[in-house]
Write a protein that holds these residues in place. Structure first.
Motif, PDB file in Angstrom:
ATOM      1  N   THR A 276       0.835  -1.209   0.000  1.00 21.09           N
ATOM      2  CA  THR A 276       0.000   0.000   0.000  1.00 21.09           C
ATOM      3  C   THR A 276       0.863   1.249   0.000  1.00 21.09           C
ATOM      4  O   THR A 276       0.616   2.201  -0.750  1.00 21.09           O
ATOM      5  CB  THR A 276      -0.940   0.012   1.219  1.00 21.09           C
ATOM      6  N   LEU A 277       1.900   1.264   0.824  1.00 16.92           N
ATOM      7  CA  LEU A 277       2.775   2.431   0.904  1.00 16.92           C
ATOM      8  C   LEU A 277       3.564   2.634  -0.382  1.00 16.92           C
ATOM      9  O   LEU A 277       3.855   3.776  -0.767  1.00 16.92           O
ATOM     10  CB  LEU A 277       3.739   2.275   2.079  1.00 16.92           C
ATOM     11  N   ASP A 278       3.916   1.555  -1.056  1.00 14.83           N
ATOM     12  CA  ASP A 278       4.744   1.663  -2.265  1.00 14.83           C
ATOM     13  C   ASP A 278       3.923   1.834  -3.534  1.00 14.83           C
ATOM     14  O   ASP A 278       4.481   1.863  -4.635  1.00 14.83           O
ATOM     15  CB  ASP A 278       5.631   0.413  -2.386  1.00 14.83           C
ATOM     16  N   LYS A 279       2.613   1.937  -3.415  1.00 14.12           N
ATOM     17  CA  LYS A 279       1.765   2.145  -4.586  1.00 14.12           C
ATOM     18  C   LYS A 279       1.789   3.616  -4.987  1.00 14.12           C
ATOM     19  O   LYS A 279       1.720   4.510  -4.130  1.00 14.12           O
ATOM     20  CB  LYS A 279       0.337   1.697  -4.291  1.00 14.12           C
ATOM     21  N   CYS A 280       1.869   3.895  -6.277  1.00 19.10           N
ATOM     22  CA  CYS A 280       1.880   5.273  -6.767  1.00 19.10           C
ATOM     23  C   CYS A 280       0.535   5.941  -6.492  1.00 19.10           C
ATOM     24  O   CYS A 280      -0.516   5.297  -6.538  1.00 19.10           O
ATOM     25  CB  CYS A 280       2.180   5.315  -8.255  1.00 19.10           C
ATOM     26  N   CYS A 281       0.584   7.225  -6.241  1.00 23.95           N
ATOM     27  CA  CYS A 281      -0.639   7.964  -5.913  1.00 23.95           C
ATOM     28  C   CYS A 281      -1.598   8.046  -7.092  1.00 23.95           C
ATOM     29  O   CYS A 281      -2.807   8.208  -6.892  1.00 23.95           O
ATOM     30  CB  CYS A 281      -0.284   9.374  -5.430  1.00 23.95           C
ATOM     31  N   ASP A 282      -1.077   7.949  -8.313  1.00 23.54           N
ATOM     32  CA  ASP A 282      -1.977   8.026  -9.462  1.00 23.54           C
ATOM     33  C   ASP A 282      -2.686   6.701  -9.720  1.00 23.54           C
ATOM     34  O   ASP A 282      -3.513   6.597 -10.632  1.00 23.54           O
ATOM     35  CB  ASP A 282      -1.223   8.479 -10.715  1.00 23.54           C
ATOM     36  N   THR A 283      -2.373   5.679  -8.921  1.00 20.79           N
ATOM     37  CA  THR A 283      -3.086   4.405  -8.986  1.00 20.79           C
ATOM     38  C   THR A 283      -4.050   4.354  -7.806  1.00 20.79           C
ATOM     39  O   THR A 283      -3.637   4.199  -6.661  1.00 20.79           O
ATOM     40  CB  THR A 283      -2.114   3.213  -8.920  1.00 20.79           C
ATOM     41  N   HIS A 284      -5.320   4.479  -8.092  1.00 19.11           N
ATOM     42  CA  HIS A 284      -6.306   4.581  -7.018  1.00 19.11           C
ATOM     43  C   HIS A 284      -7.659   4.110  -7.521  1.00 19.11           C
ATOM     44  O   HIS A 284      -7.897   4.005  -8.732  1.00 19.11           O
ATOM     45  CB  HIS A 284      -6.416   6.030  -6.529  1.00 19.11           C
ATOM     46  N   LYS A 285      -8.546   3.844  -6.582  1.00 20.32           N
ATOM     47  CA  LYS A 285      -9.919   3.462  -6.920  1.00 20.32           C
ATOM     48  C   LYS A 285     -10.758   4.722  -7.144  1.00 20.32           C
ATOM     49  O   LYS A 285     -10.573   5.717  -6.442  1.00 20.32           O
ATOM     50  CB  LYS A 285     -10.537   2.635  -5.787  1.00 20.32           C
ATOM     51  N   PRO A 286     -11.675   4.696  -8.099  1.00 24.69           N
ATOM     52  CA  PRO A 286     -12.589   5.834  -8.275  1.00 24.69           C
ATOM     53  C   PRO A 286     -13.427   6.047  -7.021  1.00 24.69           C
ATOM     54  O   PRO A 286     -13.684   5.114  -6.257  1.00 24.69           O
ATOM     55  CB  PRO A 286     -13.456   5.416  -9.468  1.00 24.69           C
ATOM     56  N   TRP A 287     -13.865   7.279  -6.835  1.00 24.03           N
ATOM     57  CA  TRP A 287     -14.590   7.621  -5.617  1.00 24.03           C
ATOM     58  C   TRP A 287     -15.902   6.846  -5.488  1.00 24.03           C
ATOM     59  O   TRP A 287     -16.278   6.425  -4.398  1.00 24.03           O
ATOM     60  CB  TRP A 287     -14.867   9.121  -5.586  1.00 24.03           C
ATOM     61  N   HIS A 288     -16.605   6.612  -6.600  1.00 26.24           N
ATOM     62  CA  HIS A 288     -17.873   5.888  -6.508  1.00 26.24           C
ATOM     63  C   HIS A 288     -17.643   4.441  -6.071  1.00 26.24           C
ATOM     64  O   HIS A 288     -18.494   3.848  -5.402  1.00 26.24           O
ATOM     65  CB  HIS A 288     -18.624   5.936  -7.850  1.00 26.24           C
ATOM     66  N   VAL A 289     -16.495   3.868  -6.406  1.00 21.56           N
ATOM     67  CA  VAL A 289     -16.171   2.516  -5.947  1.00 21.56           C
ATOM     68  C   VAL A 289     -15.876   2.524  -4.452  1.00 21.56           C
ATOM     69  O   VAL A 289     -16.288   1.624  -3.707  1.00 21.56           O
ATOM     70  CB  VAL A 289     -14.972   1.953  -6.732  1.00 21.56           C
ATOM     71  N   VAL A 290     -15.172   3.551  -3.992  1.00 20.64           N
ATOM     72  CA  VAL A 290     -14.852   3.662  -2.565  1.00 20.64           C
ATOM     73  C   VAL A 290     -16.124   3.773  -1.739  1.00 20.64           C
ATOM     74  O   VAL A 290     -16.287   3.088  -0.724  1.00 20.64           O
ATOM     75  CB  VAL A 290     -13.937   4.883  -2.323  1.00 20.64           C
ATOM     76  N   THR A 291     -17.044   4.638  -2.153  1.00 24.51           N
ATOM     77  CA  THR A 291     -18.291   4.808  -1.402  1.00 24.51           C
ATOM     78  C   THR A 291     -19.152   3.555  -1.448  1.00 24.51           C
ATOM     79  O   THR A 291     -19.809   3.214  -0.454  1.00 24.51           O
ATOM     80  CB  THR A 291     -19.083   5.996  -1.960  1.00 24.51           C
ATOM     81  N   GLN A 292     -19.142   2.829  -2.576  1.00 21.74           N
ATOM     82  CA  GLN A 292     -19.917   1.603  -2.673  1.00 21.74           C
ATOM     83  C   GLN A 292     -19.363   0.541  -1.732  1.00 21.74           C
ATOM     84  O   GLN A 292     -20.123  -0.163  -1.051  1.00 21.74           O
ATOM     85  CB  GLN A 292     -19.910   1.087  -4.117  1.00 21.74           C
TER      86      GLN A 292
END
Length: 317
Positions: A276-292
């Motif tokens: 998790t710490l070594d993952k690039c910041c531009d690699t992320h889940k979309p906000w609608h996926v996070v809220t779901q």
């Protein structure tokens, strides 16, 4: 819109305005009157008791008639007032509804006034309200001839999911020199910034004030530490270990008198897996996926009765 443009443009000292995409703030929403007439059939007596569903929510107005004179517990009253103020902030987020098209029309009219050689200065219009992602920003400030909006202001969306806006330099400004950073790299650099800020605060307060007003210095230092930790609170949103990371930060912030902000963040980092710490910041889940995922974990009604507007909440509404 033209009257607003004319009166604002006549002020030659103005170079930029920010327009929120809510019609009522611009004086252009007359739908409340039509809604009242439709609901009451034009009856004046019925209109007196009509409550518009799109009107602003005011804390305590629904129970004002039933109040009686009683002895006041000021501490409890202050706590309830704080709760109602937060509830009012959240309830009124969607009143009146957003209309970004109006902001585009205002920006167009400002551009027409400046291009028509009326002596008006060129005023830049910045849109605000309802922006949830970089895609929304691109839509608001698209470079074609149909839009004259100069910029966009992002608030809660950037706090709730900062990584979703981490690639803004490349996506919007074409800055190829900007390199993606890992979450570990961002936190390491931010911890150094926190240490520098606390050191600057200690030097600014000085030993004289520390001796004369020690409690004031401690309170100011605690407030500074809480403000410094808040921006990094949502950095791991949607990633493995985020729940433990946020729980520990909230626990440590409540003891800010004993823990510097940099140490709080380092302690929270220890609860995160390396991938998790070594993952690039531009690699992320979309906000609608996070809220779901949040709703699937906590139930469909998650947050319905416990929404908060503070900076260190799982979701800022």
């Amino acid at each position: 819109v033209s009257r607003l443009v004319s009166s604002s443009s006549s002020n030659h000292n103005m170079s930029r305005i920010q327009v929120h995409a809510r019609l009522a703030l611009l004086g252009l929403d007359n739908r409340n009157t039509h809604a009242m007439e439709d609901a009451t059939g034009g009856d004046q007596q019925d209109q007196q008791g009509y409550e518009d569903p799109t009107s602003l929510w005011i804390p305590g107005k629904e129970s004002a008639a039933s109040k009686t004179t009683i002895k006041i517990d000021h501490r409890r009253a202050q706590y309830r007032a704080k709760q109602k103020a937060r509830q009012a902030t959240i309830e009124n987020r969607s009143i009146p509804p957003l209309h970004p098209r109006v902001v585009t029309e205002i920006a167009r009219d400002f551009s027409l006034f400046a291009d028509a050689s009326y002596g008006y200065p060129a005023i830049q219009v910045v849109t605000n309200g309802g922006i949830q992602s970089l895609e929304d920003v691109r839509e608001r400030i698209r470079s074609d001839e149909t839009s004259h909006v100069h910029g966009a202001m992002v608030g809660r969306a950037a706090i709730n999911h900062p990584c979703a806006f981490g690639n803004v330099d490349v996506d919007l400004y074409g800055d190829s020199s900007s390199r993606p950073r890992t979450r570990r790299g961002v936190l390491d650099q931010y911890i150094r910034y926190c240490d520098w800020q606390e050191e600057e605060y200690q030097q600014r307060i000085g030993s004289t004030q520390a001796e004369s007003c020690p409690n004031k210095k401690i309170a100011g230092l605690c407030a500074l530490r809480q403000k410094l930790v808040a921006p990094a609170f949502h950095l791991m949103v949607g990633e493995e270990g985020n729940a433990a990371y946020q729980r520990l930060l909230k626990k440590l912030v409540s003891r800010a008198q004993r823990h510097p902000s940099g140490q709080m963040l380092m302690a929270a980092m220890a609860h995160l897996p390396s991938h998790t710490l070594d993952k690039c910041c531009d690699t992320h889940k979309p906000w609608h996926v996070v809220t779901q995922e949040f709703q699937d974990t906590h139930g469909k009604s998650a947050g319905v009765g416990t929404k908060r507007a503070g900076a260190m909440q799982r979701i800022i509404y």
